[in-house]
Design an enzyme around this catalytic site. Structure first.
Site, PDB file in Angstrom:
ATOM      1  N   ASP A  31      13.825 -27.189   2.334  1.00  0.00           N
ATOM      2  CA  ASP A  31      12.565 -27.188   2.538  1.00  0.00           C
ATOM      3  C   ASP A  31      11.746 -28.462   2.244  1.00  0.00           C
ATOM      4  O   ASP A  31      12.195 -29.470   1.675  1.00  0.00           O
ATOM      5  CB  ASP A  31      11.615 -26.142   1.652  1.00  0.00           C
ATOM      6  N   HIS A  47      14.771 -16.369  17.675  1.00  0.00           N
ATOM      7  CA  HIS A  47      13.584 -16.238  17.262  1.00  0.00           C
ATOM      8  C   HIS A  47      13.082 -15.008  17.024  1.00  0.00           C
ATOM      9  O   HIS A  47      13.041 -14.150  17.959  1.00  0.00           O
ATOM     10  CB  HIS A  47      12.736 -17.170  18.036  1.00  0.00           C
ATOM     11  N   GLY A  94       0.256 -15.983   3.036  1.00  0.00           N
ATOM     12  CA  GLY A  94       0.339 -17.517   3.502  1.00  0.00           C
ATOM     13  C   GLY A  94       1.340 -17.885   4.357  1.00  0.00           C
ATOM     14  O   GLY A  94       1.974 -19.147   4.344  1.00  0.00           O
ATOM     15  N   HIS A 101      11.712 -16.368   8.131  1.00  0.00           N
ATOM     16  CA  HIS A 101      12.497 -17.476   7.131  1.00  0.00           C
ATOM     17  C   HIS A 101      12.909 -16.749   5.783  1.00  0.00           C
ATOM     18  O   HIS A 101      11.749 -16.106   5.202  1.00  0.00           O
ATOM     19  CB  HIS A 101      12.026 -18.836   7.092  1.00  0.00           C
ATOM     20  N   HIS A 103      12.802 -17.794   1.819  1.00  0.00           N
ATOM     21  CA  HIS A 103      13.125 -18.988   1.001  1.00  0.00           C
ATOM     22  C   HIS A 103      13.969 -18.559  -0.180  1.00  0.00           C
ATOM     23  O   HIS A 103      14.007 -17.457  -0.795  1.00  0.00           O
ATOM     24  CB  HIS A 103      11.564 -18.936   0.287  1.00  0.00           C
TER      25      HIS A 103
END
Ligand code: 5GP
Ligand code: ZN
Length: 115
Positions: A31, A47, A94, A101, A103
């Site tokens: 990131d 996608h 957010g 994705h 994290h």
């Protein structure tokens, strides 16, 4: 692939990233604004705007994202100390990039619930 999508452009190597893990269908990269000592983003190369649409359209690929996230955690040396996987989904979470994705956050104690 949509040419306006930031992460599609990273997949296409039109934009640079620090890749830490790659398969035919998955890409993982650091990131740009890390929130923990280990902060890697794991994406399917295909996608989908968010995790809900990915899981509905291709559950096997959703599973591959999770397996890749676990592999990244092992590779980053945080599998034993622990880590958090986060899929921000929609405005209240957010989400800012609308290419699904995961994290991978670790390397420090991450309090929950957040303050
Ligand atoms: P979201 O807020 O949508 O869950 O997460 C998007 C993430 O993408 C953020 O953590 C942000 O720092 C990261 N990000 C945004 N632009 C770039 C970029 O150009 N390169 C990399 N490596 N990460 C990015
Ligand atoms: Zn995309």
């Amino acid at each position: 692939m949509t040419s306006e999508c930031l992460f599609c452009r990273i997949v296409a190597k039109e934009l640079p990233s620090t890749v830490v893990y790659e398969t035919e269908e998955i890409l993982a990269f650091r990131d740009i604004n890390p929130q923990a000592p280990t902060h890697v983003v794991v994406i399917p190369k295909a996608h989908y705007p968010d995790v809900a649409s990915l899981a509905e359209a291709d559950p096997a690929l959703a599973g591959a994202v999770l397996a890749a996230a676990a592999a990244v955690a092992r590779q980053e040396g945080v599998a034993e100390s622990g880590y958090r996987l986060v899929f921000n989904t929609g405005p209240d979470a957010g989400q800012s990039v609308f290419h699904v994705h995961c994290h991978v956050l670790g390397g420090r104690s991450i309090a929950w619930p957040p303050g």
